[in-house]
Design a protein around this motif. Structure first.
Motif, PDB file in Angstrom:
ATOM      1  N   ASP A   1       5.246  -8.794   3.200  1.00  9.25           N
ATOM      2  CA  ASP A   1       5.967  -8.373   4.508  1.00  9.25           C
ATOM      3  C   ASP A   1       5.364  -6.884   5.034  1.00  9.25           C
ATOM      4  N   ARG A   2       4.191  -6.630   4.964  1.00  8.01           N
ATOM      5  CA  ARG A   2       3.811  -5.062   5.202  1.00  8.01           C
ATOM      6  C   ARG A   2       4.107  -4.435   6.503  1.00  8.01           C
ATOM      7  N   ALA A   3       3.932  -5.157   7.517  1.00  9.85           N
ATOM      8  CA  ALA A   3       4.013  -4.693   8.792  1.00  9.85           C
ATOM      9  C   ALA A   3       5.625  -4.224   8.793  1.00  9.85           C
ATOM     10  N   ASN A   4       6.205  -5.131   8.517  1.00  6.48           N
ATOM     11  CA  ASN A   4       7.983  -4.625   8.723  1.00  6.48           C
ATOM     12  C   ASN A   4       8.516  -3.890   7.832  1.00  6.48           C
ATOM     13  N   LEU A   5       7.862  -3.929   6.605  1.00  6.88           N
ATOM     14  CA  LEU A   5       8.409  -2.907   5.585  1.00  6.88           C
ATOM     15  C   LEU A   5       7.895  -1.448   6.073  1.00  6.88           C
ATOM     16  N   MET A   6       6.588  -1.447   6.467  1.00 10.51           N
ATOM     17  CA  MET A   6       6.142   0.003   7.108  1.00 10.51           C
ATOM     18  C   MET A   6       6.971   0.575   8.216  1.00 10.51           C
ATOM     19  N   LYS A   7       7.255  -0.684   9.116  1.00  5.95           N
ATOM     20  CA  LYS A   7       8.197   0.070  10.191  1.00  5.95           C
ATOM     21  C   LYS A   7       9.613   0.254   9.791  1.00  5.95           C
ATOM     22  N   TYR A   8      10.202  -0.517   8.619  1.00  7.22           N
ATOM     23  CA  TYR A   8      11.496   0.118   8.015  1.00  7.22           C
ATOM     24  C   TYR A   8      11.418   1.246   7.565  1.00  7.22           C
ATOM     25  N   LEU A   9      10.346   1.662   6.683  1.00  6.71           N
ATOM     26  CA  LEU A   9      10.234   2.803   6.264  1.00  6.71           C
ATOM     27  C   LEU A   9      10.157   3.966   7.187  1.00  6.71           C
ATOM     28  N   SER A  10       9.399   3.836   8.253  1.00  6.20           N
ATOM     29  CA  SER A  10       9.460   4.711   9.242  1.00  6.20           C
ATOM     30  C   SER A  10      10.520   5.091   9.920  1.00  6.20           C
ATOM     31  N   ASP A  11      11.265   4.086  10.352  1.00  4.89           N
ATOM     32  CA  ASP A  11      12.589   4.276  10.700  1.00  4.89           C
ATOM     33  C   ASP A  11      13.427   4.834   9.922  1.00  4.89           C
ATOM     34  N   ASN A  12      13.464   4.937   8.831  1.00  3.69           N
ATOM     35  CA  ASN A  12      14.288   5.532   7.553  1.00  3.69           C
ATOM     36  C   ASN A  12      13.646   6.908   7.140  1.00  3.69           C
ATOM     37  N   ASN A  13      12.570   7.442   7.887  1.00  5.26           N
ATOM     38  CA  ASN A  13      12.217   8.789   7.855  1.00  5.26           C
ATOM     39  C   ASN A  13      11.164   8.727   6.392  1.00  5.26           C
ATOM     40  N   VAL A  14      10.422   7.729   6.200  1.00  4.95           N
ATOM     41  CA  VAL A  14       9.330   7.725   5.121  1.00  4.95           C
ATOM     42  C   VAL A  14       8.171   7.117   5.743  1.00  4.95           C
ATOM     43  N   GLN A  15       7.186   8.101   5.534  1.00  8.09           N
ATOM     44  CA  GLN A  15       5.984   7.894   6.324  1.00  8.09           C
ATOM     45  C   GLN A  15       5.071   6.933   5.088  1.00  8.09           C
ATOM     46  N   SER A  16       4.455   5.980   5.479  1.00  6.60           N
ATOM     47  CA  SER A  16       3.588   5.230   4.427  1.00  6.60           C
ATOM     48  C   SER A  16       2.263   5.007   5.080  1.00  6.60           C
ATOM     49  N   LEU A  17       1.345   4.711   4.339  1.00  2.00           N
ATOM     50  CA  LEU A  17      -0.051   4.359   4.559  1.00  2.00           C
ATOM     51  C   LEU A  17      -0.687   3.293   4.191  1.00  2.00           C
ATOM     52  N   ILE A  18      -1.717   2.555   4.400  1.00  2.16           N
ATOM     53  CA  ILE A  18      -2.406   1.367   4.015  1.00  2.16           C
ATOM     54  C   ILE A  18      -4.021   2.171   3.348  1.00  2.16           C
ATOM     55  N   HIS A  19      -3.880   1.796   2.270  1.00  2.00           N
ATOM     56  CA  HIS A  19      -5.011   2.006   1.550  1.00  2.00           C
ATOM     57  C   HIS A  19      -5.733   0.888   0.722  1.00  2.00           C
ATOM     58  N   TYR A  20      -6.352  -0.214   1.262  1.00  2.74           N
ATOM     59  CA  TYR A  20      -7.220   0.084   2.458  1.00  2.74           C
ATOM     60  C   TYR A  20      -7.097  -1.263   3.274  1.00  2.74           C
ATOM     61  N   PRO A  21      -6.955  -1.289   4.579  1.00  2.00           N
ATOM     62  CA  PRO A  21      -6.617  -2.804   5.374  1.00  2.00           C
ATOM     63  C   PRO A  21      -7.826  -3.664   5.233  1.00  2.00           C
ATOM     64  N   VAL A  22      -8.998  -3.176   5.328  1.00  2.00           N
ATOM     65  CA  VAL A  22     -10.224  -4.312   5.465  1.00  2.00           C
ATOM     66  C   VAL A  22     -11.090  -3.877   4.233  1.00  2.00           C
ATOM     67  N   PRO A  23     -11.431  -5.093   3.427  1.00  2.00           N
ATOM     68  CA  PRO A  23     -12.492  -4.690   2.259  1.00  2.00           C
ATOM     69  C   PRO A  23     -13.904  -4.372   2.576  1.00  2.00           C
ATOM     70  N   PRO A  24     -14.638  -3.792   1.991  1.00  2.00           N
ATOM     71  CA  PRO A  24     -16.009  -3.526   2.275  1.00  2.00           C
ATOM     72  C   PRO A  24     -16.773  -4.861   2.713  1.00  2.00           C
ATOM     73  N   HIS A  25     -16.645  -5.983   2.210  1.00  2.00           N
ATOM     74  CA  HIS A  25     -17.386  -7.091   2.591  1.00  2.00           C
ATOM     75  C   HIS A  25     -17.006  -7.906   3.801  1.00  2.00           C
ATOM     76  N   GLN A  26     -15.768  -7.332   4.325  1.00  3.08           N
ATOM     77  CA  GLN A  26     -15.459  -7.953   5.605  1.00  3.08           C
ATOM     78  C   GLN A  26     -15.427  -6.912   6.930  1.00  3.08           C
TER      79      GLN A  26
END
Length: 361
Positions: free
Chosen positions: A290-315
């Motif tokens: 549930d990454r998108a919702n969790l990322m937004k929830y964290l931001s709404d609660n003053n925690v910045q998060s990042l994605i490492h990495y969203p697309v693998p090399p072969h794609q």
């Protein structure tokens, strides 16, 4: 907002030292390969437990130059982890070699040693191991395979400055290694930079020449080289920061241990560790469906998060020739991972807040 990484706070600890070395560099008038460059290369080699360290412009160049120095090129295959940042693969293809992707271990996200041998052919020349997120790869079986098939082991240690495997530091576990000093790394410059480490004097001298336009001495070019240098000022800054790297890494380990002991949410998969000292926690990477919702929830609660990495090399579009590959574990990881803050300057109350927020999701 708790920032994902507060570089100003990390580097402000060194303000006095930085200003002092800046003045010394300015006064010296030597801005490339001066006393600070020599000092840092010597100190970083000692830190890694190797004979040689060569400063270069960035981590990608470090890997590119190593592969070039070995003479690998068109028709040669190099085994790489499928789950990695694209730089690992770029270094291979930039030399005309063919990357051969190997799926990760789902518990560690690192290359799965048990899947490597089936990928080895008569064209295989090397295995690139990536100490991803700061955790050293289990090298036992990989070293056995390299010896059996006469392959080079190249470490991509861009995220793992100071990590150990069975008492040895990353950078000393293979035949050669490439490091990045991008500002956000555990040992980060105030610009870009990288290094090559090795115990092989022949490889070192060849890499040194290739990085200097292929020149072994001025206006004498023995290779078709590149221009890749770690500048004097960045070397000076890095030398200042190297002294605190082990203590900074220990702070990262302490935060990680607290996270792993106190985050109690069945919808969040926590990272697993081979051995505490094997990991320097460049990133603390959780997984969730549930990454998108969790990322937004964290931001709404003053925690910045990042994605490492969203697309693998072969794609990636750059590697469209591999777009029909099926690498399900890698694809699942890239669809689910989310990195939460971890750094040596993260305060205890900030760590507690992050834990509470995740537990209340």
């Amino acid at each position: 907002m708790i920032p994902f990484l507060d570089l100003e706070k990390i580097n402000s600890r060194f303000n006095t030292e930085f200003r002092a070395v800046l003045n010394r560099v300015l006064i010296s008038g030597q801005y490339i390969h001066g006393e600070f460059y020599d000092s840092f290369c010597k100190n970083f080699a000692n830190f890694c437990g190797v004979k040689y360290a060569l400063g270069v412009a960035n981590g990608l160049d470090a890997l590119r130059i190593i592969i070039k120095a070995y003479g690998f090129g068109p028709g040669d295959e190099i085994i790489v982890p499928a789950n990695t940042f694209i730089a690992t693969v770029l270094a291979v293809s930039d030399n005309g070699c063919t990357p051969v992707f190997v799926e990760p271990d789902i518990d560690t996200y690192l290359i799965n040693p048990d899947l490597i041998e089936e990928k080895i052919t008569s064209k295989t020349r090397a295995i690139v191991v990536v100490h991803l997120y700061g955790q050293a790869v289990d090298m036992v079986k990989i070293k056995e395979l390299a010896a059996k098939y006469n392959l080079k082991i190249i470490e991509d240690a861009a995220q793992a400055h100071g990590a150990y495997f069975r008492g040895q530091r990353t950078g000393s576990l293979g035949d050669s290694a490439g490091f990045s000093f991008y500002p956000g790394k555990n040992l980060g410059a105030l610009g870009d930079g990288g290094a090559i480490t090795t115990n092989d004097p022949i490889l070192y001298e060849k890499c040194k020449a290739i990085a200097n336009y292929g020149s072994d001495y001025k206006y004498h070019h023995i290779y078709k080289g590149v221009n890749s240098r770690l500048d004097e000022l960045q070397a000076a800054f890095l030398d200042c920061k190297l002294a605190l790297l082990d203590s900074d890494n220990q702070r990262r380990r302490d935060i990680s241990a607290y996270y792993r002991a106190n985050i109690k949410n069945s919808r969040v998969v926590l990272p697993r560790v081979l051995c505490e000292l094997s990991h320097v926690w460049h990133l603390f990477v959780i997984r969730t469906t549930d990454r998108a919702n969790l990322m937004k929830y964290l931001s709404d609660n003053n925690v910045q998060s990042l994605i490492h990495y969203p697309v693998p090399p072969h794609q990636q579009l750059a590697y469209a020739e591999y777009s029909d590959y099926s690498l399900p574990l890698t694809e699942m990881i890239h669809n689910e991972v989310l990195s939460i803050p971890i750094s040596p300057v993260l305060e205890d109350n900030e760590v507690d807040h992050i834990v509470d927020v995740l537990n209340n999701y």
